[in-house]
Scaffold this motif. Structure first.
Motif, PDB file in Angstrom:
ATOM      1  N   ARG A 355       0.845  -1.188   0.000  1.00 35.93           N
ATOM      2  CA  ARG A 355       0.000   0.000   0.000  1.00 35.93           C
ATOM      3  C   ARG A 355       0.881   1.238   0.000  1.00 35.93           C
ATOM      4  N   ASP A 356       0.337   2.317  -0.603  1.00 33.09           N
ATOM      5  CA  ASP A 356       1.048   3.588  -0.681  1.00 33.09           C
ATOM      6  C   ASP A 356       0.661   4.437   0.526  1.00 33.09           C
ATOM      7  N   PHE A 357       1.559   4.534   1.516  1.00 39.36           N
ATOM      8  CA  PHE A 357       1.266   5.291   2.726  1.00 39.36           C
ATOM      9  C   PHE A 357       1.242   6.791   2.457  1.00 39.36           C
ATOM     10  N   ALA A 358       1.942   7.231   1.418  1.00 48.39           N
ATOM     11  CA  ALA A 358       1.928   8.657   1.080  1.00 48.39           C
ATOM     12  C   ALA A 358       0.545   9.091   0.625  1.00 48.39           C
ATOM     13  N   LYS A 359      -0.184   8.215  -0.051  1.00 51.16           N
ATOM     14  CA  LYS A 359      -1.536   8.527  -0.514  1.00 51.16           C
ATOM     15  C   LYS A 359      -2.468   8.716   0.680  1.00 51.16           C
ATOM     16  N   ASP A 360      -2.281   7.858   1.715  1.00 53.38           N
ATOM     17  CA  ASP A 360      -3.113   7.990   2.909  1.00 53.38           C
ATOM     18  C   ASP A 360      -2.836   9.301   3.628  1.00 53.38           C
ATOM     19  N   GLN A 361      -1.571   9.695   3.666  1.00 53.00           N
ATOM     20  CA  GLN A 361      -1.206  10.950   4.309  1.00 53.00           C
ATOM     21  C   GLN A 361      -1.829  12.128   3.579  1.00 53.00           C
ATOM     22  N   THR A 362      -1.865  12.033   2.246  1.00 53.75           N
ATOM     23  CA  THR A 362      -2.468  13.090   1.437  1.00 53.75           C
ATOM     24  C   THR A 362      -3.953  13.196   1.715  1.00 53.75           C
ATOM     25  N   SER A 363      -4.630  12.026   1.834  1.00 54.99           N
ATOM     26  CA  SER A 363      -6.065  12.017   2.098  1.00 54.99           C
ATOM     27  C   SER A 363      -6.375  12.640   3.443  1.00 54.99           C
ATOM     28  N   GLU A 364      -5.530  12.437   4.448  1.00 55.50           N
ATOM     29  CA  GLU A 364      -5.738  13.020   5.770  1.00 55.50           C
ATOM     30  C   GLU A 364      -5.641  14.536   5.730  1.00 55.50           C
ATOM     31  N   ASN A 365      -4.863  15.068   4.787  1.00 53.74           N
ATOM     32  CA  ASN A 365      -4.714  16.518   4.667  1.00 53.74           C
ATOM     33  C   ASN A 365      -5.840  17.156   3.880  1.00 53.74           C
ATOM     34  N   GLY A 366      -6.817  16.339   3.450  1.00 57.52           N
ATOM     35  CA  GLY A 366      -7.983  16.878   2.765  1.00 57.52           C
ATOM     36  C   GLY A 366      -7.839  17.033   1.286  1.00 57.52           C
ATOM     37  N   GLU A 367      -6.799  16.522   0.681  1.00 58.15           N
ATOM     38  CA  GLU A 367      -6.606  16.621  -0.759  1.00 58.15           C
ATOM     39  C   GLU A 367      -7.208  15.413  -1.438  1.00 58.15           C
ATOM     40  N   THR A 368      -7.722  15.598  -2.624  1.00 55.88           N
ATOM     41  CA  THR A 368      -8.230  14.478  -3.399  1.00 55.88           C
ATOM     42  C   THR A 368      -7.074  13.718  -4.010  1.00 55.88           C
ATOM     43  N   GLU A 369      -7.356  12.482  -4.434  1.00 50.65           N
ATOM     44  CA  GLU A 369      -6.291  11.663  -4.997  1.00 50.65           C
ATOM     45  C   GLU A 369      -5.733  12.262  -6.268  1.00 50.65           C
ATOM     46  N   ASP A 370      -6.621  12.781  -7.113  1.00 47.30           N
ATOM     47  CA  ASP A 370      -6.163  13.340  -8.387  1.00 47.30           C
ATOM     48  C   ASP A 370      -5.317  14.588  -8.160  1.00 47.30           C
ATOM     49  N   ASP A 381       5.436  30.291 -13.455  1.00 44.51           N
ATOM     50  CA  ASP A 381       6.286  29.218 -13.974  1.00 44.51           C
ATOM     51  C   ASP A 381       5.500  27.946 -14.236  1.00 44.51           C
ATOM     52  N   ASP A 382       4.268  27.817 -13.627  1.00 51.59           N
ATOM     53  CA  ASP A 382       3.464  26.600 -13.801  1.00 51.59           C
ATOM     54  C   ASP A 382       4.286  25.353 -13.523  1.00 51.59           C
ATOM     55  N   ASP A 383       4.977  25.330 -12.387  1.00 49.30           N
ATOM     56  CA  ASP A 383       5.795  24.171 -12.034  1.00 49.30           C
ATOM     57  C   ASP A 383       4.918  22.954 -11.783  1.00 49.30           C
ATOM     58  N   LEU A 384       5.396  21.776 -12.224  1.00 48.23           N
ATOM     59  CA  LEU A 384       4.670  20.528 -12.038  1.00 48.23           C
ATOM     60  C   LEU A 384       5.152  19.850 -10.766  1.00 48.23           C
ATOM     61  N   ILE A 385       4.207  19.570  -9.839  1.00 43.45           N
ATOM     62  CA  ILE A 385       4.553  18.962  -8.565  1.00 43.45           C
ATOM     63  C   ILE A 385       4.091  17.503  -8.576  1.00 43.45           C
ATOM     64  N   ILE A 386       5.009  16.583  -8.402  1.00 45.83           N
ATOM     65  CA  ILE A 386       4.708  15.153  -8.404  1.00 45.83           C
ATOM     66  C   ILE A 386       4.840  14.611  -6.988  1.00 45.83           C
ATOM     67  N   ARG A 387       3.813  13.900  -6.506  1.00 46.12           N
ATOM     68  CA  ARG A 387       3.862  13.305  -5.174  1.00 46.12           C
ATOM     69  C   ARG A 387       4.707  12.034  -5.217  1.00 46.12           C
ATOM     70  N   GLU A 388       5.622  11.887  -4.267  1.00 43.87           N
ATOM     71  CA  GLU A 388       6.442  10.691  -4.174  1.00 43.87           C
ATOM     72  C   GLU A 388       5.671   9.578  -3.484  1.00 43.87           C
ATOM     73  N   GLU A 389       5.858   8.340  -3.968  1.00 45.02           N
ATOM     74  CA  GLU A 389       5.164   7.196  -3.380  1.00 45.02           C
ATOM     75  C   GLU A 389       5.929   6.675  -2.160  1.00 45.02           C
ATOM     76  N   ASP A 390       5.199   6.069  -1.266  1.00 47.98           N
ATOM     77  CA  ASP A 390       5.775   5.446  -0.074  1.00 47.98           C
ATOM     78  C   ASP A 390       5.168   4.051   0.057  1.00 47.98           C
ATOM     79  N   MET A 391       5.689   3.109  -0.723  1.00 44.84           N
ATOM     80  CA  MET A 391       5.120   1.767  -0.781  1.00 44.84           C
ATOM     81  C   MET A 391       5.682   0.909   0.350  1.00 44.84           C
ATOM     82  N   ARG A 392       4.762   0.257   1.107  1.00 42.64           N
ATOM     83  CA  ARG A 392       5.166  -0.605   2.209  1.00 42.64           C
ATOM     84  C   ARG A 392       4.372  -1.909   2.164  1.00 42.64           C
ATOM     85  N   LYS A 393       4.985  -2.955   2.735  1.00 38.22           N
ATOM     86  CA  LYS A 393       4.312  -4.253   2.807  1.00 38.22           C
ATOM     87  C   LYS A 393       3.348  -4.255   3.985  1.00 38.22           C
ATOM     88  N   VAL A 394       2.126  -4.777   3.735  1.00 38.58           N
ATOM     89  CA  VAL A 394       1.112  -4.811   4.783  1.00 38.58           C
ATOM     90  C   VAL A 394       0.334  -6.120   4.709  1.00 38.58           C
TER      91      VAL A 394
END
Length: 458
Positions: A355-370, A381-394
């Motif tokens: 599972r991607d723990f970074a996605k869960d952290q993002t959801s807790e901050n109120g941001e949508t997945e997209d 500058d219209d900089d593109l910000i990419i979220r880094e994944e945090d994949m862990r075994k569960v």
């Protein structure tokens, strides 16, 4: 009469109308969620984490071959005039295998013998000439000291004497050369008779009597046969580069031979290649393997020699007296036992997912997945910000009808179970399926319904 018919029709219309109303009302209430919306949760299969001994295996396929196999090639060329064995014969060291026609080699020996006698005769002639030259030199030396002959005559006499001494040495060397050539010819004559270099069974016989063979002169000669020790067989396999690091000398192995289905034999790793076997080099299909030899230590081929034709007559059943008869080239599969963990917490392999723990952290901050995955900043500058994944075994543990996610650390695995180093205790119930639910749909805290009717994991 007409009033009765009219009354019946009205009653029928009322009944149909009421039933239709009830059906329509039920559908409306169901769609709106008033009724029929009890949440039973996602259906899952489970198994219990338990203490188990896990042995990590490296599997590979290959061919059975003799551990010691000698290729018989002739040292001299010629026609086979006698073939003393046939394929499958057991031979002892020194037994006759093949005779090659010796006529040409015998004629060469006769010729060299004559040449040697000629050289010996010339040696005697040279020795006699040396005696005469020495006597003349001694005489002229005496005369020269008395000034009875000129210096030129003395020098000529001395030169003749020295020349005859050198000629004698040359004649001796020529005799040694002729003797060496004769010994070589005699050795070649002896090589027309080929004998077994060791005890073993004749395998791979490829020649017939009357056939001409090529000797090992400047290239590899004709392969005539092989003499193999069939009571010492091994399996040659190729192990992938990702697995070879886990294989070590003397590792225990389990061997399955296609010719003996549902039987397993014991083996041990004896050789691990240092050089790789690469196929598809430079392409997307490139594969790098390393050859590994596994000795079969289960008794086998005990009837490969007359001395070993023994059977256990006192055995109680056929299984006790069964001895496999392996032949070179048989297909085999091996499982090399590389590591063993005794009495450790383990779960079925499919229970462990990521599972991607970074996605869960993002959801807790109120941001949508997209919006969390890719966001465009409102800057020039219209900089593109990419979220880094945090994949862990569960794993997902069942608690009070819910799937609770637990992060785990894993160890070695076998064909069905994987070791859990931390994050889980023996006895806990974990989700093992379905694959689609476990890998994608199931989230932390989801309600679940356990259905183990088709589960085969214990």
């Amino acid at each position: 009469m007409s009033k009765r018919k009219s009354s019946s029709k009205k009653t029928l219309f009322w009944v149909v109308g009421v039933l239709g109303f009830i059906v329509l009302l039920g559908l409306t209430l169901r769609v709106t969620g008033v009724i029929g919306n009890s949440d039973t949760g996602k259906e899952v299969e489970t198994a219990t984490a338990k203490l188990k001994t896990i042995t990590q295996l490296v599997s590979a396929s290959g061919k059975v071959q003799p551990e010691i196999e000698v290729v018989i090639r002739p040292d001299v060329s010629g026609e086979i005039i006698e073939l003393a064995v046939k394929e499958g014969d057991f031979v002892r060291q020194g037994d006759l295998l093949v005779r090659i026609k010796p006529d040409i080699y015998q004629a060469q020996i006769d010729n060299l013998n004559a040449a040697l006698l000629t050289q010996k005769a010339r040696l005697e002639q040279t020795r006699a000439a040396l005696i005469r030259a020495e006597a003349a030199y001694q005489r002229d030396n005496t005369l020269y000291e008395k000034d009875l002959i000129s210096e030129m005559e003395y020098i000529q006499s001395k030169s003749e004497f020295d020349s005859q001494k050198a000629s004698l040495k040359a004649a001796e060397y020529q005799i040694q050369s002729a003797q060496a050539q004769l010994r070589q010819a005699q050795e070649e004559l002896e090589q027309t008779v080929i004998r077994a270099p060791q005890n073993g069974t004749v395998t791979g016989l490829t020649v017939e009597e009357g056939e001409r063979v090529l000797g090992n002169a400047q290239m590899a000669g004709t392969e005539m046969m092989r003499v193999s020790l069939l009571d010492r067989m091994e399996v040659l396999v190729e192990v992938n580069e990702n697995d070879i690091v886990n294989v070590d000398y003397a590792d225990t192995s389990r061997i399955e031979v296609d010719a003996y289905p549902e039987r397993k034999f014991n083996g041990v790793v004896t050789e691990i290649a240092n050089s790789a076997q690469i196929t598809g080099s430079g392409t997307n299909e490139q594969v790098t393997n390393y050859q590994v030899k596994v000795r079969i230590i289960t008794p086998h081929n005990i009837d490969s020699s007359p001395e070993q034709m023994v059977r256990n007559e006192a055995s109680e059943g056929p299984e006790e007296s069964f001895v496999p008869n392996f032949r070179p080239g048989m297909s085999a599969t091996i499982d090399i036992e590389t590591q063993t963990a005794v009495n450790v917490v383990s779960v079925p392999i499919q229970a462990v997912t990521v599972r991607d723990f970074a996605k869960d952290q993002t959801s807790e901050n109120g941001e949508t997945e997209d919006s969390a995955e890719i966001m465009l900043a409102n800057s020039q500058d219209d900089d593109l910000i990419i979220r880094e994944e945090d994949m862990r075994k569960v794993v997902f543990v069942i608690e009070d009808g819910k799937a609770i996610r637990k992060e785990v650390e894993t160890g070695i695995s076998d064909n069905s179970h994987i070791q859990i180093l931390s994050g889980l205790e023996a006895g806990e119930e974990v989700v093992i399926g379905s694959y689609r639910t476990l890998s994608n749909l199931l989230n932390d805290g989801d309600k679940v319904t356990v259905n183990n009717k088709v589960s085969t994991f214990n």
